[in-house]
Design an enzyme around this catalytic site. Sequence first.
Site, PDB file in Angstrom:
ATOM      1  N   LYS A   1       0.861  -1.194   0.000  1.00 13.68           N
ATOM      2  CA  LYS A   1       0.000   0.000   0.000  1.00 13.68           C
ATOM      3  C   LYS A   1       0.892   1.237   0.000  1.00 13.68           C
ATOM      4  O   LYS A   1       1.893   1.277   0.736  1.00 13.68           O
ATOM      5  CB  LYS A   1      -0.891  -0.040   1.254  1.00 13.68           C
ATOM      6  CG  LYS A   1      -1.915   1.084   1.327  1.00 13.68           C
ATOM      7  CD  LYS A   1      -2.835   0.900   2.537  1.00 13.68           C
ATOM      8  CE  LYS A   1      -3.901   1.970   2.637  1.00 13.68           C
ATOM      9  NZ  LYS A   1      -4.797   1.785   3.804  1.00 13.68           N
TER      10      LYS A   1
ATOM     11  N   SER B   1     -10.022  -0.571   7.026  1.00 15.54           N
ATOM     12  CA  SER B   1      -9.421  -0.486   5.684  1.00 15.54           C
ATOM     13  C   SER B   1      -8.691  -1.719   5.188  1.00 15.54           C
ATOM     14  O   SER B   1      -8.322  -1.765   4.017  1.00 15.54           O
ATOM     15  CB  SER B   1      -8.468   0.695   5.626  1.00 15.54           C
ATOM     16  OG  SER B   1      -9.205   1.853   5.411  1.00 15.54           O
TER      17      SER B   1
ATOM     18  N   SER C   1      -9.793   1.741   2.792  1.00 15.49           N
ATOM     19  CA  SER C   1      -8.898   2.472   1.914  1.00 15.49           C
ATOM     20  C   SER C   1      -7.869   1.590   1.200  1.00 15.49           C
ATOM     21  O   SER C   1      -7.310   2.017   0.188  1.00 15.49           O
ATOM     22  CB  SER C   1      -8.154   3.548   2.709  1.00 15.49           C
ATOM     23  OG  SER C   1      -7.344   2.963   3.708  1.00 15.49           O
TER      24      SER C   1
HETATM   25  N1  GLN Z   1     -13.202   3.686   5.837  1.00 17.49           N
HETATM   26  C1  GLN Z   1     -12.751   4.229   7.084  1.00 17.49           C
HETATM   27  C2  GLN Z   1     -12.492   5.710   6.928  1.00 17.49           C
HETATM   28  O1  GLN Z   1     -12.855   6.231   5.949  1.00 17.49           O
HETATM   29  C3  GLN Z   1     -11.562   3.492   7.569  1.00 17.49           C
HETATM   30  C4  GLN Z   1     -10.309   3.942   6.927  1.00 17.49           C
HETATM   31  C5  GLN Z   1      -9.133   3.160   7.381  1.00 17.49           C
HETATM   32  O2  GLN Z   1      -9.251   2.152   8.057  1.00 17.49           O
HETATM   33  N2  GLN Z   1      -7.973   3.689   7.029  1.00 17.49           N
HETATM   34  O3  GLN Z   1     -11.918   6.331   7.759  1.00 17.49           O
END
Ligand code: GLN
Length: 490
Positions: free
Chosen positions: A79, A178, A154
């Site tokens: 990532k 994420s 994400s």
């Molecule tokens: N989808 C969640 C957010 O928008 C989690 C993001 C994450 O775990 N980095 O914050």
Amino acid sequence: MSIIEKSACELIEMLGNREISSREVTAAFCDRIEAVDSRVRAFLHYDRDQALRRADEIDHRRSAGQEVGLLAGVPVAIKDILCARGEPTTCGSKMLEHFKAPYDAHVIERLDRAGAVRLGRVNMDEFAMGSSCENSAYQKTANPWDLRRVPGGSSGGSAACVAALEAPLSIGTDTGGSIRQPASLCGIVGLKPTYGRVSRFGLVAYASSLDQIGPMARSVVDAALLLEAIAGHDPRDSTSLPHPVPPYRQSCQQPLPKLRVGVVTDYFGEGLDEEVAVAVKKAIEVYRSLGATIVDVRLPTSAHAIPTYYVVATAEASSNLARYDGVHYGHRAKEYRDLVDMYKRSRGEGFGHEVKRRIMLGTLALSAGRRDAFYNKALQVRRLLRGDYDAAFQQCDVVLGPTSPTAAFKLGEKSDDPLAMYLSDIYTVATNLAGLPGLSLPCGFTKSGLPIGLQLQGPAMAEETLLRAGYMYEQATDWHRQTAPLAGTS
Ligand code: GLN
């Protein structure tokens, strides 16, 4: 079975027996990336020559009889949020478009020491803020099961590249879901470890008290293998835990007699898609048939998990992202009147909408006069949540529920509705607020062929239990053996 269809563990065995070289393995995945990534759009940076040079180095070491590590010769996608010396680390943001990290993250060092072949950097929502990968400033990654749909976020690039057989393993990060939510939407396995299990040194911070790095793979054993390579104490992260690292890859294959599975009744209410509910309920029956005891448990405070997360995470983000001012780090505006104007324009140009929204929300939650009502209140709810989990784990070893309330949604479907997007994380954010480990694994498909994910959460440092429980289920089902068709046009 072709090389790209094999699991990481199978590849390791073949590499160890000299049935295949790392050059051949790496070239096969590179060919796949070159064939399909124009449609999947998972990779932000990819360098075939660099990957092949690294593969040759590992092959050479092996034939010279030198020690090679746990992942020797196996490709891993990263990532784009982990620093690797001299390489771009954009975090999916224009702000860091030209940033090259001056040092290696702990996880990068670990992967290199384990002999992994780093395959490239994969797409993500900007600064890890999002649930669809659509917040990337660079490209929109597609879901390999239906290219018109999102891969989740994400860590959408990390999930999509593994589901599309462009990499056998990938690294994701999880602040509120994420790793697990994109794993669920792409039909793969993702593990968010206990807070502190994997060092965050060299991980670009979003919300430091919630961020964790973890493995994504096509099976539980492969995820266990990658966790084994990256977990462990690191004095450079003050929250890193000193516990020894178990041999996860082996131990996850040991059966768990007397497993007690807690079904979180709070998860099966409003907002949960019917097909997801049915698949998860069938998974409960699989556990029952495997001899597990099923008990109902409650996590009543989880009803407040989303607002709590969006206060804590945005407050921390507003502070963490203050460093991108065009001077210390990041994009600097070309034209400006004075210093303050330069800061404003640099941040205005460098950050995307969602990041700005969260900086404003977090700054508000921390501001004088509002801090008690928002931030301090959220910390109190966070404590209650942890108490709920402690009570639940008196009755069971793992808690079970869906990972995401729906299967993959269409690209663009929720982009103009931040609240609908935030609700994608309804079952995942509480795990991070409580600092606990969570595993997502495939448990079925919708009628239209989209993957559905099952989530198991455990007490702190119970990764072994989660992996064993996940492996048990996986052995009894074949959801994880299905391959994404790369169907539909994006
Ligand atoms: N989808 C969640 C957010 O928008 C989690 C993001 C994450 O775990 N980095 O914050």
